[in-house]
Design a protein around this motif. Structure first.
Motif, PDB file in Angstrom:
ATOM      1  N   LEU A  75       1.285  -1.270   0.103  1.00 53.09           N
ATOM      2  CA  LEU A  75       0.092  -0.197  -0.094  1.00 53.09           C
ATOM      3  C   LEU A  75       0.561   1.256  -0.224  1.00 53.09           C
ATOM      4  N   VAL A  76       0.773   2.612  -0.961  1.00 54.09           N
ATOM      5  CA  VAL A  76       1.824   3.019  -1.321  1.00 54.09           C
ATOM      6  C   VAL A  76       1.020   4.773  -0.814  1.00 54.09           C
ATOM      7  N   THR A  77       0.780   5.051   0.296  1.00 54.73           N
ATOM      8  CA  THR A  77      -0.049   6.709  -0.129  1.00 54.73           C
ATOM      9  C   THR A  77       1.409   7.444   0.617  1.00 54.73           C
ATOM     10  N   GLU A  78       0.594   8.855   0.721  1.00 54.99           N
ATOM     11  CA  GLU A  78       1.338  10.430   0.411  1.00 54.99           C
ATOM     12  C   GLU A  78       1.863  10.327   2.294  1.00 54.99           C
ATOM     13  N   ILE A  79       0.430  10.283   3.105  1.00 57.08           N
ATOM     14  CA  ILE A  79       1.040  10.133   3.934  1.00 57.08           C
ATOM     15  C   ILE A  79       0.574   9.704   4.921  1.00 57.08           C
ATOM     16  N   VAL A  80       0.652   7.828   5.600  1.00 58.23           N
ATOM     17  CA  VAL A  80       0.331   8.057   6.137  1.00 58.23           C
ATOM     18  C   VAL A  80      -0.373   7.933   8.026  1.00 58.23           C
ATOM     19  N   THR A  81       0.284   9.604   8.552  1.00 59.21           N
ATOM     20  CA  THR A  81      -0.480   9.773   9.549  1.00 59.21           C
ATOM     21  C   THR A  81      -1.295  10.386   9.313  1.00 59.21           C
ATOM     22  N   THR A 108       5.018   7.679   0.950  1.00 62.60           N
ATOM     23  CA  THR A 108       5.800   8.765  -0.131  1.00 62.60           C
ATOM     24  C   THR A 108       5.583  10.082   0.163  1.00 62.60           C
ATOM     25  N   GLU A 109       4.847  10.798   0.560  1.00 61.02           N
ATOM     26  CA  GLU A 109       4.990  12.283   1.244  1.00 61.02           C
ATOM     27  C   GLU A 109       4.869  13.368  -0.196  1.00 61.02           C
ATOM     28  N   SER A 110       4.202  12.807  -0.929  1.00 58.93           N
ATOM     29  CA  SER A 110       3.739  13.308  -2.479  1.00 58.93           C
ATOM     30  C   SER A 110       5.384  13.623  -3.237  1.00 58.93           C
ATOM     31  N   ASP A 111       5.888  12.893  -3.121  1.00 53.82           N
ATOM     32  CA  ASP A 111       7.387  13.143  -4.530  1.00 53.82           C
ATOM     33  C   ASP A 111       7.694  12.034  -4.813  1.00 53.82           C
ATOM     34  N   PRO A 112       7.728  11.918  -6.197  1.00 57.14           N
ATOM     35  CA  PRO A 112       7.148  11.823  -7.291  1.00 57.14           C
ATOM     36  C   PRO A 112       7.956  10.470  -7.113  1.00 57.14           C
ATOM     37  N   VAL A 113       9.608  11.104  -7.036  1.00 61.48           N
ATOM     38  CA  VAL A 113      11.319  10.371  -6.014  1.00 61.48           C
ATOM     39  C   VAL A 113      11.005   9.274  -5.559  1.00 61.48           C
ATOM     40  N   ALA A 114      10.408   9.560  -3.919  1.00 65.84           N
ATOM     41  CA  ALA A 114      10.183   8.667  -3.223  1.00 65.84           C
ATOM     42  C   ALA A 114       9.060   7.331  -3.518  1.00 65.84           C
ATOM     43  N   GLU A 115       8.535   8.566  -4.254  1.00 65.12           N
ATOM     44  CA  GLU A 115       7.164   6.864  -5.472  1.00 65.12           C
ATOM     45  C   GLU A 115       7.627   5.871  -5.531  1.00 65.12           C
ATOM     46  N   SER A 116       8.734   6.023  -6.396  1.00 69.37           N
ATOM     47  CA  SER A 116       9.231   5.111  -7.787  1.00 69.37           C
ATOM     48  C   SER A 116      10.279   4.103  -6.680  1.00 69.37           C
ATOM     49  N   ALA A 117      10.942   4.495  -5.185  1.00 67.65           N
ATOM     50  CA  ALA A 117      11.989   4.122  -4.627  1.00 67.65           C
ATOM     51  C   ALA A 117      10.931   3.010  -3.870  1.00 67.65           C
ATOM     52  N   ALA A 118       9.398   3.807  -3.190  1.00 67.87           N
ATOM     53  CA  ALA A 118       8.913   2.844  -2.048  1.00 67.87           C
ATOM     54  C   ALA A 118       7.860   1.567  -3.069  1.00 67.87           C
ATOM     55  N   GLU A 120       9.424   0.262  -5.649  1.00 65.01           N
ATOM     56  CA  GLU A 120      11.018  -0.411  -5.704  1.00 65.01           C
ATOM     57  C   GLU A 120      10.512  -1.547  -4.572  1.00 65.01           C
ATOM     58  N   ARG A 121      11.230  -0.829  -3.764  1.00 64.29           N
ATOM     59  CA  ARG A 121      11.130  -1.911  -2.415  1.00 64.29           C
ATOM     60  C   ARG A 121       9.945  -2.940  -2.291  1.00 64.29           C
ATOM     61  N   LEU A 122       8.771  -2.246  -2.406  1.00 65.78           N
ATOM     62  CA  LEU A 122       8.100  -3.263  -2.659  1.00 65.78           C
ATOM     63  C   LEU A 122       7.763  -4.284  -3.140  1.00 65.78           C
ATOM     64  N   LEU A 123       8.112  -3.931  -4.356  1.00 68.45           N
ATOM     65  CA  LEU A 123       8.357  -4.697  -5.023  1.00 68.45           C
ATOM     66  C   LEU A 123       9.590  -6.621  -5.316  1.00 68.45           C
ATOM     67  N   GLU A 124      10.628  -5.778  -4.349  1.00 67.12           N
ATOM     68  CA  GLU A 124      11.060  -6.419  -3.784  1.00 67.12           C
ATOM     69  C   GLU A 124      11.143  -7.874  -2.996  1.00 67.12           C
ATOM     70  N   GLN A 125       9.997  -7.248  -2.074  1.00 69.13           N
ATOM     71  CA  GLN A 125       9.404  -8.359  -0.862  1.00 69.13           C
ATOM     72  C   GLN A 125       8.411  -9.284  -1.888  1.00 69.13           C
ATOM     73  N   ASN A 141      -0.708  11.013 -11.589  1.00 69.87           N
ATOM     74  CA  ASN A 141       0.241   9.943 -12.103  1.00 69.87           C
ATOM     75  C   ASN A 141       1.583   8.738 -11.660  1.00 69.87           C
ATOM     76  N   VAL A 142       0.550   7.385 -12.062  1.00 68.33           N
ATOM     77  CA  VAL A 142       1.813   6.764 -10.954  1.00 68.33           C
ATOM     78  C   VAL A 142       2.248   6.241 -11.890  1.00 68.33           C
ATOM     79  N   PRO A 143       3.905   5.760 -10.899  1.00 72.57           N
ATOM     80  CA  PRO A 143       5.281   5.531 -12.101  1.00 72.57           C
ATOM     81  C   PRO A 143       5.033   4.374 -12.666  1.00 72.57           C
ATOM     82  N   GLU A 144       5.369   4.223 -13.251  1.00 69.44           N
ATOM     83  CA  GLU A 144       5.755   3.500 -14.686  1.00 69.44           C
ATOM     84  C   GLU A 144       5.899   1.669 -13.748  1.00 69.44           C
ATOM     85  N   ILE A 145       6.674   1.870 -12.932  1.00 63.54           N
ATOM     86  CA  ILE A 145       7.289   1.045 -12.286  1.00 63.54           C
ATOM     87  C   ILE A 145       5.881  -0.550 -11.640  1.00 63.54           C
TER      88      ILE A 145
END
Length: 340
Positions: A75-81, A108-118, A120-125, A141-145
């Motif tokens: 689950l990817v979201t901007e601000i979990v709190t 991800t705090e609404s950061d496109p770079v953080a979204e892609s990185a997050a 990627e880490r989830l896919l690694e799991q 706009n959802v990251p291509e990954i």
């Protein structure tokens, strides 16, 4: 090896086999739940007891590699709190748990770079699929990954129409607010809307107008003002409406923060809610709506249900039952309190 020694490091199936006095193959069959192979019930019991004695835990990563499934959703979201994000997470987590699935959550705090990185880490799991959730209803706009696994959007929709999505039925919510005020006898109803053009503002206005017209009341542009989603904007908009030669007898605010501002403008003029003027909000931001005086009647955004429906859609997609990029709307219920 003693039980204490085993607990000081990761316990393996080989350790369990030695402790139970059986083969490693037998341990593998028992601990992987294989009932298609005949094993004596006594052997199964010994293996299970040995695993309990040693504190054996399966290697989830190895099992995911072997089975090509992990029982995990990401689950990817901007601000979990954020209050609304917590409700989405609860709805998704409860629904996933009922299917024997679990959530890995990334902020991800609404950061496109953080979204892609997050992602990627989830896919690694080896997550089986992704829920991509937004804190407010909009095109994203959802990251291509994310295309590497089934992905469902919650409280947002894909600008390119590539993913299934779950969103609130904004139009039905606006209709329900108007119908409640009309049922209370109001015909001159002010509307303090969100910023023009966003999906929530468009949908809530459409539903509001539809209900008015069905009741024989023509919408009046003089009674509609944008409050820009803030309490300050709600105060200014309500003050402007109350200064009209023929002020409204009720005000529909398109979020609870603007309703809070409207309360102050109303009370500043010595008017009483709901005796002199009714107010209805939208969102059900409980820190506001439940504690205003009088408590605010409002239309609730169904965040928990959207999280649950999102998992249902994801389960269908991961099982190959659906590949539709449909948008599912979830109803926004009326929460009756004391302001109408």
């Amino acid at each position: 090896m003693s039980t204490n020694d085993a607990r000081n490091r990761a316990v393996t199936m080989k350790d369990v086999a030695a402790h139970a006095g059986v083969s490693r193959t037998a341990v593998s069959l028992v601990l992987n739940g294989r009932h298609d192979v005949t094993l004596a019930s006594e052997t199964r019991a010994r293996v299970l007891q040995a695993a309990a004695d040693l504190g054996y835990r399966p290697n989830a990563g190895a099992r995911a590699l072997a089975q090509q499934r992990s029982d995990w959703y990401g689950l990817v979201t901007e601000i979990v709190t954020a209050p609304f994000a917590v409700e989405v997470i609860k709805g998704a987590q409860d629904r996933a748990s009922s299917d024997g699935k679990y959530l890995l959550i990334a902020s991800t705090e609404s950061d496109p770079v953080a979204e892609s990185a997050a992602i990627e880490r989830l896919l690694e799991q080896r997550v089986e699929g992704l829920i991509y959730a937004a804190t407010w209803h909009r095109a994203v706009n959802v990251p291509e990954i994310a295309r590497e696994v089934p992905t469902v959007l919650v409280n947002c929709f894909d600008a390119e129409g590539r993913y299934p999505a779950v969103v609130p039925d904004e139009r039905a919510g606006g209709r329900r607010a108007a119908e409640r005020l009309l049922a209370a006898g109001h015909r001159r109803i002010g509307f303090v809307n969100l910023d023009p053009g966003i999906p929530a503002a468009v949908g809530r206005r459409e539903g509001f107008h539809a209900a008015l017209r069905e009741a024989g009341v023509e919408p009046d542009d003089l009674l509609e003002i944008s409050g820009h989603a803030t309490a300050h904007g709600g105060f200014d908009a309500a003050a402007e409406l109350l200064e009209l030669r023929e002020p409204p007898t009720a005000i529909f605010c398109a979020n609870d923060r603007m309703a809070m501002g409207a309360y102050d403008a109303i009370k500043e003029r010595g008017l009483r809610i709901p005796r002199d003027i009714a107010v209805i909000g939208f969102d059900n931001q409980e820190l506001i709506s439940a504690y205003l005086r009088p408590a605010l009647t409002t239309i609730a955004l169904p965040f928990e249900q959207m999280g649950s429906v999102g998992v249902d859609l994801l389960a269908e997609t991961t099982a190959g039952e659906s590949t539709d990029t449909k948008i599912v709307t979830v109803d926004c219920p009326l929460l009756e309190r004391s302001s109408v």
